[in-house]
Design a protein around this motif. Structure first.
Motif, short mmCIF file in Angstrom:
data_model
loop_
_atom_site.label_atom_id
_atom_site.label_comp_id
_atom_site.label_asym_id
_atom_site.label_seq_id
_atom_site.Cartn_x
_atom_site.Cartn_y
_atom_site.Cartn_z
N PHE A 26 0.83 -1.20 0.00
CA PHE A 26 0.00 0.00 0.00
C PHE A 26 0.87 1.26 0.00
N PRO A 27 1.52 1.58 -1.11
CA PRO A 27 2.35 2.78 -1.11
C PRO A 27 1.52 4.04 -0.85
N ILE A 28 2.13 4.98 -0.14
CA ILE A 28 1.46 6.25 0.16
C ILE A 28 1.49 7.12 -1.09
N ILE A 29 0.31 7.60 -1.49
CA ILE A 29 0.18 8.49 -2.65
C ILE A 29 0.34 9.93 -2.21
N LYS A 30 -0.31 10.29 -1.10
CA LYS A 30 -0.19 11.66 -0.58
C LYS A 30 -0.67 11.71 0.87
N TRP A 31 -0.22 12.75 1.56
CA TRP A 31 -0.67 13.04 2.92
C TRP A 31 -1.75 14.10 2.83
N CYS A 32 -2.77 13.99 3.67
CA CYS A 32 -3.90 14.92 3.69
C CYS A 32 -3.91 15.67 5.01
N GLU A 33 -4.86 16.59 5.15
CA GLU A 33 -5.03 17.28 6.42
C GLU A 33 -5.47 16.28 7.49
N SER A 40 -3.86 9.73 5.19
CA SER A 40 -3.07 9.57 3.97
C SER A 40 -3.87 8.80 2.93
N VAL A 41 -3.45 8.93 1.69
CA VAL A 41 -4.07 8.19 0.58
C VAL A 41 -3.07 7.15 0.11
N HIS A 42 -3.54 5.91 -0.05
CA HIS A 42 -2.70 4.79 -0.46
C HIS A 42 -3.30 4.13 -1.69
N ARG A 43 -2.46 3.40 -2.42
CA ARG A 43 -2.93 2.59 -3.55
C ARG A 43 -2.57 1.14 -3.26
N CYS A 44 -3.56 0.27 -3.44
CA CYS A 44 -3.34 -1.16 -3.25
C CYS A 44 -2.61 -1.72 -4.47
N THR A 45 -1.58 -2.51 -4.24
CA THR A 45 -0.82 -3.09 -5.35
C THR A 45 -1.54 -4.28 -5.99
N GLU A 46 -2.55 -4.84 -5.32
CA GLU A 46 -3.30 -5.97 -5.86
C GLU A 46 -4.42 -5.51 -6.80
#
Length: 85
Positions: free
Chosen positions: A46-53, A62-68
């Protein structure tokens, strides 16, 4: 796993087991765990895409993307959210 939908992305809270934190993808069966003291950027599934407030409760978000499944979702870093077996 606690899931809520906001801003068109599903949101989960990490689950804390004392020494480890767990993340489950809200879209598929992918999950990962790591030591509570490890750097959060070390999640491989689940790499971090960006940090949010921060949330109104003061938790990091934070926003993550699933590799699966390749879908994005929000993770609320609520260390008080205990793992329920």
């Amino acid at each position: 796993m606690v899931t809520e939908k906001t801003n068109k992305l599903k949101r989960i809270k990490i689950e804390n087991e004392g020494q480890n934190v767990f993340i489950d993808c809200p879209y598929c069966d992918n999950w990962e765990t790591m030591g509570i003291d490890e750097q959060r950027k070390n999640f491989h599934s689940f790499p971090i895409i960006k940090w949010c407030e921060n949330t109104p409760d003061g938790n990091e978000l934070s926003v993550h993307r699933c590799t699966e499944c390749n879908k994005e979702f929000e993770v609320e870093w609520d260390y008080n959210n205990s793992l329920n077996f």
